[in-house]
Design a protein around this motif. Structure first.
Motif, mmCIF file in Angstrom:
data_model
loop_
_atom_site.group_PDB
_atom_site.id
_atom_site.type_symbol
_atom_site.label_atom_id
_atom_site.label_comp_id
_atom_site.label_asym_id
_atom_site.label_seq_id
_atom_site.Cartn_x
_atom_site.Cartn_y
_atom_site.Cartn_z
ATOM 1 N N TYR A 1 4.062 -7.677 -16.466
ATOM 2 C CA TYR A 1 4.337 -8.134 -15.109
ATOM 3 C C TYR A 1 4.813 -6.986 -14.220
ATOM 4 N N ALA A 2 5.519 -6.004 -14.796
ATOM 5 C CA ALA A 2 5.924 -4.833 -14.015
ATOM 6 C C ALA A 2 4.690 -4.040 -13.592
ATOM 7 N N GLN A 3 3.717 -3.927 -14.490
ATOM 8 C CA GLN A 3 2.490 -3.198 -14.170
ATOM 9 C C GLN A 3 1.695 -3.924 -13.086
ATOM 10 N N ILE A 4 1.598 -5.270 -13.202
ATOM 11 C CA ILE A 4 0.885 -6.050 -12.184
ATOM 12 C C ILE A 4 1.554 -5.890 -10.826
ATOM 13 N N ALA A 5 2.889 -5.979 -10.793
ATOM 14 C CA ALA A 5 3.619 -5.856 -9.533
ATOM 15 C C ALA A 5 3.407 -4.491 -8.899
ATOM 16 N N GLN A 6 3.441 -3.452 -9.734
ATOM 17 C CA GLN A 6 3.247 -2.094 -9.220
ATOM 18 C C GLN A 6 1.831 -1.913 -8.669
ATOM 19 N N GLU A 7 0.825 -2.397 -9.405
ATOM 20 C CA GLU A 7 -0.556 -2.258 -8.967
ATOM 21 C C GLU A 7 -0.807 -3.020 -7.663
ATOM 22 N N GLU A 8 -0.209 -4.207 -7.535
ATOM 23 C CA GLU A 8 -0.426 -4.989 -6.318
ATOM 24 C C GLU A 8 0.305 -4.377 -5.128
ATOM 25 N N GLU A 9 1.449 -3.750 -5.385
ATOM 26 C CA GLU A 9 2.150 -3.056 -4.305
ATOM 27 C C GLU A 9 1.320 -1.874 -3.806
ATOM 28 N N VAL A 10 0.740 -1.110 -4.738
ATOM 29 C CA VAL A 10 -0.115 0.021 -4.364
ATOM 30 C C VAL A 10 -1.359 -0.476 -3.619
ATOM 31 N N TYR A 11 -1.959 -1.570 -4.128
ATOM 32 C CA TYR A 11 -3.147 -2.131 -3.476
ATOM 33 C C TYR A 11 -2.845 -2.532 -2.040
ATOM 34 N N GLU A 12 -1.734 -3.229 -1.826
ATOM 35 C CA GLU A 12 -1.402 -3.717 -0.492
ATOM 36 C C GLU A 12 -1.097 -2.560 0.457
ATOM 37 N N GLN A 13 -0.395 -1.530 -0.038
ATOM 38 C CA GLN A 13 -0.106 -0.379 0.809
ATOM 39 C C GLN A 13 -1.390 0.358 1.171
ATOM 40 N N THR A 14 -2.305 0.474 0.194
ATOM 41 C CA THR A 14 -3.595 1.113 0.458
ATOM 42 C C THR A 14 -4.398 0.304 1.457
ATOM 43 N N ARG A 15 -4.361 -1.026 1.327
ATOM 44 C CA ARG A 15 -5.093 -1.889 2.257
ATOM 45 C C ARG A 15 -4.571 -1.719 3.679
ATOM 46 N N VAL A 16 -3.244 -1.693 3.832
ATOM 47 C CA VAL A 16 -2.640 -1.531 5.161
ATOM 48 C C VAL A 16 -3.034 -0.180 5.751
ATOM 49 N N ASN A 17 -2.967 0.880 4.935
ATOM 50 C CA ASN A 17 -3.332 2.210 5.427
ATOM 51 C C ASN A 17 -4.808 2.271 5.804
ATOM 52 N N ASP A 18 -5.670 1.677 4.975
ATOM 53 C CA ASP A 18 -7.104 1.656 5.274
ATOM 54 C C ASP A 18 -7.387 0.895 6.562
ATOM 55 N N GLU A 19 -6.685 -0.224 6.755
ATOM 56 C CA GLU A 19 -6.898 -1.034 7.953
ATOM 57 C C GLU A 19 -6.478 -0.263 9.207
ATOM 58 N N ARG A 20 -5.361 0.445 9.103
ATOM 59 C CA ARG A 20 -4.910 1.252 10.238
ATOM 60 C C ARG A 20 -5.908 2.374 10.529
ATOM 61 N N ARG A 21 -6.389 3.015 9.464
ATOM 62 C CA ARG A 21 -7.370 4.088 9.638
ATOM 63 C C ARG A 21 -8.674 3.540 10.231
ATOM 64 N N ARG A 22 -9.092 2.364 9.788
ATOM 65 C CA ARG A 22 -10.318 1.750 10.304
ATOM 66 C C ARG A 22 -10.186 1.470 11.814
ATOM 67 N N LYS A 23 -9.056 0.956 12.238
ATOM 68 C CA LYS A 23 -8.846 0.647 13.645
ATOM 69 C C LYS A 23 -8.848 1.925 14.489
ATOM 70 N N GLU A 24 -8.276 3.008 13.951
ATOM 71 C CA GLU A 24 -8.273 4.285 14.660
ATOM 72 C C GLU A 24 -9.695 4.801 14.849
ATOM 73 N N ILE A 25 -10.502 4.690 13.799
ATOM 74 C CA ILE A 25 -11.887 5.159 13.873
ATOM 75 C C ILE A 25 -12.693 4.296 14.839
ATOM 76 N N GLU A 26 -12.503 2.971 14.747
ATOM 77 C CA GLU A 26 -13.226 2.061 15.644
ATOM 78 C C GLU A 26 -12.855 2.333 17.097
ATOM 79 N N LEU A 27 -11.575 2.639 17.352
ATOM 80 C CA LEU A 27 -11.142 2.945 18.713
ATOM 81 C C LEU A 27 -11.793 4.234 19.216
#
Length: 432
Positions: free
Chosen positions: A205-231
């Motif tokens: 469960y510690a591994q799952i929590a860590q992986e999902e935290e990394v996934y969510e942070q990566t998703r947020v960063n990707d979304e921000r980068r995508r919006k910058e490029i689209e702009l």
């Protein structure tokens, strides 16, 4: 050794898991974890061949034998010793002493061995079912909630036995302490996938929590980068001198992986509806005596008890000593041979029984069962209760026959929640 390769399994619109792969190697003891209804018992049924995967395959060595201890107990023989001996391998049917040896190790008396399984307590029925599996001498044990209905002594015996088991083992239990004391590896079913780690449930469960935290942070960063490029593309698309840069970013957008937000994992949240009571005492039991038909000695003799407002009473004792029988007497399910149980006029009891899932209608839906439990409840109220029990949306329309053991237990609990109560009688409420 068993190899699971890219298996998927669905029931209608519900996908339990997809492209699941792992291996159970020689001498490994593997804990299988996941929420109720996510496919743990279904995976066991796929391994035993009771069901078949939609895709993928499960393989094991030639002549490899699997022993399966199920949640649901069914017996067909006249006595416990006959029931255990019925599992002896072909050619060894006469070796009844093998069954007797295992039953003795599990704490059966001579009278319990020779008596019918139906008269055994829930804990001893579970031990009998376990004895039947062990008598067969399998290469792998599949144990689905084996510590349900066992007392402390039985659980400790089972822990020692499983630690010393020389074959392979897969174990389902919601008691993480018990699981961690036994297993060498853990497999978790989570978000329709499975992963295997060496070690305890905490590590998984510690591994799952860590992986999902990394996934969510990566998703947020990707979304921000995508919006910058689209702009950038939107602002400078019409400028000829920046055409190459704009085209480069358009290609970059096309290559960027779109990560979906992880769906929220629902938790079980509920509260009982309290019926107010002004009484100091809610229940009085006076001189209760009870014997099963054909028994020479009373199981319960001259028992008296007063239950006062705000009391919290725990009933403890070894399997077969009458804990469930006592609650059935207090709940009015059984009639005492002598004595009486008196409820105050405004006492509203609710009884949760460990084996009450058998009372559910297989063809009824979750909502149907809740509606039928209380005449004043309409379907909208029933849908709300079903949602609190984690049967949201169309899940509330599932038929009982397709539910897991844990899901059926939640239906029983939901049926209690629709009625205002002030006295709860709970028999093994934390199973599943």
């Amino acid at each position: 050794m068993i190899t699971v390769e890219n298996i998927s399994k669905s029931y209608g619109a519900q996908t339990l898991f997809e492209n699941v792969s792992f291996r159970v190697n020689p001498r490994e003891r593997v804990g299988l974890v996941g929420r109720n209804g996510h496919g743990k018992t279904t995976l066991f049924r796929l391994i035993t061949g009771e069901e078949h995967p939609d895709d993928g395959k499960i393989t094991w060595p030639k002549s490899y034998r699997v022993g399966y201890l199920q949640q649901h107990l069914e017996f067909s023989c006249a006595s416990a010793i006959e029931e255990a001996a019925s599992a002896l391998p072909a050619g060894e049917q006469g070796n009844v002493w093998e069954a007797e040896k295992i039953l003795t190790g599990l704490g059966f008396s001579r009278g319990q061995m020779e008596g019918p399984p139906s008269l055994l307590s829930g804990g001893y029925q579970m031990r009998l079912s376990l004895a039947r599996v062990l008598v067969a001498g399998p290469d792998m044990l599949l144990l689905d909630e084996p510590n349900n209905y066992l007392d402390i002594t039985s659980i400790r015996w089972l822990q020692r036995f499983l630690r010393e088991w020389r074959g392979e083992l897969m174990l389902i239990t919601h008691d993480r302490g018990f699981m961690d004391s036994v297993v060498t590896h853990t497999v978790g079913i989570h978000r329709r996938k499975a992963r295997k780690v060496e070690g305890s449930t905490d590590k998984l469960y510690a591994q799952i929590a860590q992986e999902e935290e990394v996934y969510e942070q990566t998703r947020v960063n990707d979304e921000r980068r995508r919006k910058e490029i689209e702009l950038f593309v939107s602002r400078f698309r019409a400028k000829a001198r920046l055409a190459n840069m704009v085209q480069s970013r358009v290609k970059m957008l096309a290559k960027m992986e779109k990560r979906d937000r992880l769906a929220e994992v629902k938790n079980l949240e509920f509260s009982f509806v309290y019926r107010h009571s002004h009484s100091k005492y809610l229940m009085n039991a006076d001189g209760l005596t009870f014997s099963w038909p054909g028994s020479e000695r009373p199981l319960i003799r001259d028992f008296s008890l007063s239950v006062r407002s705000r009391d919290r009473i725990c009933v403890i004792g070894k399997n077969g000593k009458g804990k469930t029988t006592l609650l059935k007497l207090l709940a009015g399910v059984l009639d005492p041979s002598k004595g009486s149980v008196m409820l105050q006029q405004n006492t509203a009891p609710g009884y949760y029984e460990q084996s009450n899932v058998q009372s559910l209608s297989p063809t009824a839906t979750v909502v149907d069962e809740i509606v039928m439990s209380q005449a004043s409840v309409d379907r909208q109220q029933a849908r709300s209760i079903a949602g609190a029990m984690m049967f949201e949306g169309d899940d509330a329309l599932k038929k009982i026959e397709v539910l897991s053991g844990g899901e059926k237990s939640r239906v029983i609990l939901g049926k209690l929640l629709v009625t205002p109560l002030n006295l709860l009688l709970l028999d093994e409420p934390t199973n599943h």
